[in-house]
Design a protein around this motif. Sequence first.
Motif, mmCIF file in Angstrom:
data_model
loop_
_atom_site.group_PDB
_atom_site.id
_atom_site.type_symbol
_atom_site.label_atom_id
_atom_site.label_comp_id
_atom_site.label_asym_id
_atom_site.label_seq_id
_atom_site.Cartn_x
_atom_site.Cartn_y
_atom_site.Cartn_z
ATOM 1 N N ALA A 169 0.835 -1.207 0.000
ATOM 2 C CA ALA A 169 0.000 0.000 0.000
ATOM 3 C C ALA A 169 0.868 1.255 0.000
ATOM 4 C CB ALA A 169 -0.935 -0.015 1.209
ATOM 5 N N LYS A 170 1.903 1.264 0.822
ATOM 6 C CA LYS A 170 2.789 2.428 0.925
ATOM 7 C C LYS A 170 3.442 2.735 -0.419
ATOM 8 C CE LYS A 170 6.584 4.346 3.618
ATOM 9 N NZ LYS A 170 7.546 4.114 4.686
ATOM 10 N N LYS A 171 3.797 1.677 -1.154
ATOM 11 C CA LYS A 171 4.403 1.845 -2.482
ATOM 12 C C LYS A 171 3.478 2.635 -3.409
ATOM 13 C CE LYS A 171 4.444 -1.632 -5.399
ATOM 14 N NZ LYS A 171 4.734 -2.914 -6.052
ATOM 15 N N HIS A 172 2.166 2.551 -3.151
ATOM 16 C CA HIS A 172 1.159 3.248 -3.963
ATOM 17 C C HIS A 172 0.644 4.515 -3.278
ATOM 18 C CE1 HIS A 172 0.899 0.071 -6.975
ATOM 19 N NE2 HIS A 172 0.980 -0.790 -5.975
ATOM 20 N N GLY A 173 1.290 4.916 -2.193
ATOM 21 C CA GLY A 173 0.895 6.147 -1.505
ATOM 22 C C GLY A 173 -0.297 6.005 -0.575
ATOM 23 N N VAL A 174 -0.646 4.773 -0.228
ATOM 24 C CA VAL A 174 -1.805 4.497 0.622
ATOM 25 C C VAL A 174 -1.327 4.035 1.998
ATOM 26 C CG1 VAL A 174 -3.846 3.030 0.921
ATOM 27 C CG2 VAL A 174 -3.261 3.903 -1.358
ATOM 28 N N ALA A 175 -1.886 4.617 3.039
ATOM 29 C CA ALA A 175 -1.544 4.221 4.413
ATOM 30 C C ALA A 175 -2.623 3.295 4.961
ATOM 31 C CB ALA A 175 -1.441 5.460 5.296
ATOM 32 N N LEU A 176 -2.194 2.282 5.700
ATOM 33 C CA LEU A 176 -3.121 1.351 6.358
ATOM 34 C C LEU A 176 -3.015 1.572 7.865
ATOM 35 C CD1 LEU A 176 -2.435 -1.922 4.317
ATOM 36 C CD2 LEU A 176 -3.967 -0.014 3.772
ATOM 37 N N HIS A 177 -4.010 2.245 8.438
ATOM 38 C CA HIS A 177 -3.963 2.631 9.851
ATOM 39 C C HIS A 177 -4.792 1.736 10.770
ATOM 40 C CE1 HIS A 177 -1.855 6.288 8.849
ATOM 41 N NE2 HIS A 177 -2.790 6.607 7.983
ATOM 42 N N SER A 178 -5.605 0.883 10.203
ATOM 43 C CA SER A 178 -6.568 0.145 11.028
ATOM 44 C C SER A 178 -5.912 -0.882 11.946
ATOM 45 C CB SER A 178 -7.597 -0.556 10.140
ATOM 46 O OG SER A 178 -6.974 -1.565 9.374
ATOM 47 N N LYS A 179 -6.638 -1.232 12.984
ATOM 48 C CA LYS A 179 -6.295 -2.338 13.890
ATOM 49 C C LYS A 179 -7.382 -3.393 13.707
ATOM 50 C CE LYS A 179 -2.822 -0.408 16.127
ATOM 51 N NZ LYS A 179 -1.480 -0.820 15.854
ATOM 52 N N ALA A 180 -6.967 -4.642 13.637
ATOM 53 C CA ALA A 180 -7.912 -5.730 13.392
ATOM 54 C C ALA A 180 -8.977 -5.806 14.478
ATOM 55 C CB ALA A 180 -7.165 -7.059 13.295
ATOM 56 N N ARG A 181 -10.200 -6.042 14.032
ATOM 57 C CA ARG A 181 -11.315 -6.286 14.940
ATOM 58 C C ARG A 181 -12.214 -7.339 14.311
ATOM 59 N NH1 ARG A 181 -16.390 -4.458 14.007
ATOM 60 N NH2 ARG A 181 -16.731 -3.035 12.279
ATOM 61 N N GLN A 182 -13.006 -7.974 15.148
ATOM 62 C CA GLN A 182 -13.919 -8.995 14.652
ATOM 63 C C GLN A 182 -15.242 -8.362 14.258
ATOM 64 O OE1 GLN A 182 -14.716 -12.317 17.274
ATOM 65 N NE2 GLN A 182 -15.395 -13.579 15.571
ATOM 66 N N PHE A 183 -15.796 -8.822 13.140
ATOM 67 C CA PHE A 183 -17.113 -8.383 12.680
ATOM 68 C C PHE A 183 -18.163 -8.832 13.691
ATOM 69 C CE2 PHE A 183 -20.995 -8.689 10.183
ATOM 70 C CZ PHE A 183 -20.989 -7.479 9.515
ATOM 71 N N ARG A 184 -19.091 -7.950 14.014
ATOM 72 C CA ARG A 184 -20.158 -8.241 14.981
ATOM 73 C C ARG A 184 -21.525 -8.173 14.308
ATOM 74 N NH1 ARG A 184 -16.705 -4.317 17.078
ATOM 75 N NH2 ARG A 184 -18.166 -2.706 16.428
ATOM 76 N N ALA A 185 -22.479 -8.874 14.839
ATOM 77 C CA ALA A 185 -23.845 -8.827 14.310
ATOM 78 C C ALA A 185 -24.367 -7.393 14.296
ATOM 79 C CB ALA A 185 -24.764 -9.739 15.123
#
Length: 176
Positions: A77-93
């Motif tokens: 992503a960084k190579k394309h100028g995109v930052a990934l800031h998220s922290k993993a979380r589980q999908f909830r109902a």
Amino acid sequence: MSENTMDLTIEKLITKDNPYKVCFVCLGNICRSPTAEGIFQYLVDERGLSDFFEIDSAGTSAYHVGESANSNSQRTAKKHGVALHSKARQFRASDLDSFDLILAMDDSNYANIMRLASDKHEDKVGRMRDYDSKPGDGQVPDPYAGGIDGFENVFQIVKRSCEELLNELEEHIQQS
């Protein structure tokens, strides 16, 4: 758009006071879905539309809760100028009620989401590649199988899909 594109039903006017909420979902929320979240946020920001969207990602498993995106995903992503800031979380109902659109990266995660869904949620759950101009088999593949090239392939698939999705949503934005 591809012929297998989902019929996106916009039931609300997208405004700054009523932003459109999108959640991207994969298995562990460390590679495909954070890449989608990062790319979509980048595109939204680039078009000056950040006030009109709330963007998130999640995983159908709890394997990596609290972790940052995979280092290969971040590097690509960084190579394309995109930052990934998220922290993993589980999908909830409860996410089914909170988001306007939930996009799974593959059929397996789509099925996991739909097990939590009721009839009222069916129209808001789709697959990422429903928006891909080159949908292939309709799956965003797990990048680990392809080495670093697998991460680049996922980035390109997700970027095409996010661009098409944003093009469609942008038609429903009411600027004040």
